[in-house]
Design a protein around this motif. Structure first.
Motif, PDB file in Angstrom:
ATOM      1  N   GLY A 231       0.761  -1.352  -0.059  1.00 53.56           N
ATOM      2  CA  GLY A 231      -0.028   0.005  -0.210  1.00 53.56           C
ATOM      3  C   GLY A 231       0.745   1.307  -0.076  1.00 53.56           C
ATOM      4  N   PHE A 232       1.923   1.226   0.821  1.00 60.16           N
ATOM      5  CA  PHE A 232       2.870   2.507   0.820  1.00 60.16           C
ATOM      6  C   PHE A 232       3.276   2.475  -0.804  1.00 60.16           C
ATOM      7  N   LEU A 233       3.928   1.458  -1.357  1.00 59.61           N
ATOM      8  CA  LEU A 233       4.589   1.660  -2.481  1.00 59.61           C
ATOM      9  C   LEU A 233       3.416   1.964  -3.658  1.00 59.61           C
ATOM     10  N   ALA A 234       2.190   1.584  -3.381  1.00 61.85           N
ATOM     11  CA  ALA A 234       1.264   2.051  -4.408  1.00 61.85           C
ATOM     12  C   ALA A 234       0.949   3.749  -4.245  1.00 61.85           C
ATOM     13  N   GLY A 235       0.941   4.006  -2.783  1.00 64.05           N
ATOM     14  CA  GLY A 235       0.828   5.426  -2.414  1.00 64.05           C
ATOM     15  C   GLY A 235       1.804   6.468  -3.049  1.00 64.05           C
ATOM     16  N   ALA A 236       3.092   5.889  -2.948  1.00 60.79           N
ATOM     17  CA  ALA A 236       4.132   6.686  -3.413  1.00 60.79           C
ATOM     18  C   ALA A 236       4.326   6.724  -4.567  1.00 60.79           C
ATOM     19  N   GLY A 237       3.843   5.553  -5.489  1.00 57.78           N
ATOM     20  CA  GLY A 237       4.026   5.778  -6.963  1.00 57.78           C
ATOM     21  C   GLY A 237       2.869   6.792  -7.594  1.00 57.78           C
ATOM     22  N   CYS A 238       1.515   6.636  -6.865  1.00 59.97           N
ATOM     23  CA  CYS A 238       0.830   7.732  -7.162  1.00 59.97           C
ATOM     24  C   CYS A 238       1.028   9.081  -7.156  1.00 59.97           C
ATOM     25  N   LEU A 239       1.821   9.450  -5.860  1.00 62.08           N
ATOM     26  CA  LEU A 239       2.473  10.712  -5.535  1.00 62.08           C
ATOM     27  C   LEU A 239       3.417  11.085  -6.807  1.00 62.08           C
ATOM     28  N   VAL A 240       4.224  10.418  -7.239  1.00 60.36           N
ATOM     29  CA  VAL A 240       5.447  10.527  -8.104  1.00 60.36           C
ATOM     30  C   VAL A 240       4.834  10.897  -9.417  1.00 60.36           C
ATOM     31  N   VAL A 241       3.875  10.149  -9.533  1.00 62.28           N
ATOM     32  CA  VAL A 241       2.965  10.508 -10.983  1.00 62.28           C
ATOM     33  C   VAL A 241       2.284  11.653 -10.921  1.00 62.28           C
ATOM     34  N   ALA A 242       1.591  12.136  -9.890  1.00 60.44           N
ATOM     35  CA  ALA A 242       0.911  13.492  -9.419  1.00 60.44           C
ATOM     36  C   ALA A 242       1.723  14.581  -9.856  1.00 60.44           C
ATOM     37  N   LEU A 243       3.048  14.334  -9.151  1.00 57.42           N
ATOM     38  CA  LEU A 243       4.027  15.310  -9.126  1.00 57.42           C
ATOM     39  C   LEU A 243       4.447  15.338 -10.444  1.00 57.42           C
ATOM     40  N   ALA A 244       5.079  14.431 -10.975  1.00 53.81           N
ATOM     41  CA  ALA A 244       5.471  14.579 -12.567  1.00 53.81           C
ATOM     42  C   ALA A 244       4.088  15.178 -13.665  1.00 53.81           C
ATOM     43  N   MET A 245       3.105  14.859 -13.271  1.00 57.86           N
ATOM     44  CA  MET A 245       2.083  15.502 -14.087  1.00 57.86           C
ATOM     45  C   MET A 245       1.964  17.009 -13.577  1.00 57.86           C
ATOM     46  N   LEU A 246       2.049  17.411 -12.562  1.00 61.51           N
ATOM     47  CA  LEU A 246       2.131  18.883 -12.196  1.00 61.51           C
ATOM     48  C   LEU A 246       3.313  19.606 -12.808  1.00 61.51           C
ATOM     49  N   GLY A 247       4.419  18.904 -12.783  1.00 64.70           N
ATOM     50  CA  GLY A 247       5.530  19.643 -13.288  1.00 64.70           C
ATOM     51  C   GLY A 247       5.597  19.622 -14.771  1.00 64.70           C
ATOM     52  N   ILE A 248       4.935  18.719 -15.637  1.00 69.44           N
ATOM     53  CA  ILE A 248       4.791  19.122 -16.908  1.00 69.44           C
ATOM     54  C   ILE A 248       3.713  20.047 -17.291  1.00 69.44           C
ATOM     55  N   TRP A 249       2.627  20.383 -16.460  1.00 67.25           N
ATOM     56  CA  TRP A 249       1.743  21.110 -16.634  1.00 67.25           C
ATOM     57  C   TRP A 249       2.286  22.493 -16.202  1.00 67.25           C
ATOM     58  N   VAL A 250       3.056  22.592 -15.247  1.00 72.61           N
ATOM     59  CA  VAL A 250       3.746  23.807 -15.011  1.00 72.61           C
ATOM     60  C   VAL A 250       4.771  24.451 -16.014  1.00 72.61           C
ATOM     61  N   ASN A 251       5.688  23.435 -16.670  1.00 75.92           N
ATOM     62  CA  ASN A 251       6.241  23.554 -17.743  1.00 75.92           C
ATOM     63  C   ASN A 251       5.651  24.113 -18.996  1.00 75.92           C
ATOM     64  N   GLY A 252       4.584  23.459 -19.194  1.00 75.28           N
ATOM     65  CA  GLY A 252       3.888  23.874 -20.484  1.00 75.28           C
ATOM     66  C   GLY A 252       3.267  25.205 -20.355  1.00 75.28           C
ATOM     67  N   LEU A 253       2.699  25.410 -18.867  1.00 76.11           N
ATOM     68  CA  LEU A 253       2.397  26.702 -18.763  1.00 76.11           C
ATOM     69  C   LEU A 253       3.431  28.102 -19.076  1.00 76.11           C
ATOM     70  N   ILE A 254       4.473  27.815 -18.268  1.00 75.16           N
ATOM     71  CA  ILE A 254       5.520  28.684 -18.749  1.00 75.16           C
ATOM     72  C   ILE A 254       6.114  28.878 -20.033  1.00 75.16           C
ATOM     73  N   ALA A 255       5.816  27.672 -20.846  1.00 79.97           N
ATOM     74  CA  ALA A 255       6.420  27.932 -22.106  1.00 79.97           C
ATOM     75  C   ALA A 255       5.262  28.610 -22.878  1.00 79.97           C
ATOM     76  N   LEU A 256       4.102  28.421 -22.622  1.00 86.08           N
ATOM     77  CA  LEU A 256       3.023  29.171 -23.298  1.00 86.08           C
ATOM     78  C   LEU A 256       3.232  30.685 -23.078  1.00 86.08           C
ATOM     79  N   PHE A 257       3.430  31.295 -21.922  1.00 86.89           N
ATOM     80  CA  PHE A 257       3.745  32.761 -21.740  1.00 86.89           C
ATOM     81  C   PHE A 257       5.050  33.340 -22.229  1.00 86.89           C
ATOM     82  N   ASP A 258       6.047  32.294 -22.611  1.00 89.73           N
ATOM     83  CA  ASP A 258       7.454  32.949 -23.000  1.00 89.73           C
ATOM     84  C   ASP A 258       7.095  33.461 -24.187  1.00 89.73           C
TER      85      ASP A 258
END
Length: 170
Positions: free
Chosen positions: A143-170
């Motif tokens: 259960g801990f590994l599954a939760g940690a994996g979900c957290l990593v995926v969520a953080l990666a998606m957030l990073g991609i979204w922020v990177n895309g948002l920054i690229a949009l306004f450059d």
């Protein structure tokens, strides 16, 4: 689809050598008609074709003419009363069983599970209850590994979204 029609399809699947499809249909029937011992017997026959004595024993567990070796294999695979109770996939009270032997077997498994858990259980709640069986803490690391994996995926998606948002306004 009606029971008789599905059983006819199972027969056709077996005749055509489509054993996995027959097994799948029978598993569906057992979940739809858990008190039909004939469907359970047919599923046990299919598992015998696979050479799976534990699964054959699982589905013949409520039959008086069950094979002792298959029953032993089932009990070895599903060691605790709670695991057996879940594996039998029964729903409702024991009197729904279509034979006295099946009702006795179901009552014995439920009583053993109640004693092991230290509280009364029934067939409808044991399948959905949290796993609070003694010595049942083995799933916490998973259960801990599954939760940690979900957290990593969520953080990666957030990073991609922020990177895309920054690229949009450059």
């Amino acid at each position: 689809m009606p029971l008789t029609e599905t059983l006819a399809r199972v027969d056709a699947d077996l005749a055509a050598g489509r054993i996995p499809l027959a097994r799948l249909r029978l598993r569906g029937l057992v979940s739809s008609f858990p008190d039909d011992l004939t469907v359970r017997r047919r599923l046990a026959e299919v598992y015998r074709l696979y050479g799976e004595p534990a699964e054959a024993g699982r589905w013949m567990y409520l039959e008086e003419d069950r094979d002792a070796d298959e029953t032993a294999a089932f009990e070895a695979r599903y060691r605790t009363p709670r695991q057996r109770m879940r594996a039998l996939a029964w729903r409702g009270p024991e009197p729904l069983a279509r034979s006295a032997f099946a009702a006795e077997q179901l009552a014995a498994v439920r009583t053993a599970c109640s004693e092991a858990l230290g509280r009364p259980v029934d067939w409808d709640t044991v399948l959905s209850a949290p796993d609070d069986e003694p010595d049942g803490g083995e799933g916490t690391f998973t259960g801990f590994l599954a939760g940690a994996g979900c957290l990593v995926v969520a953080l990666a998606m957030l990073g991609i979204w922020v990177n895309g948002l920054i690229a949009l306004f450059d």
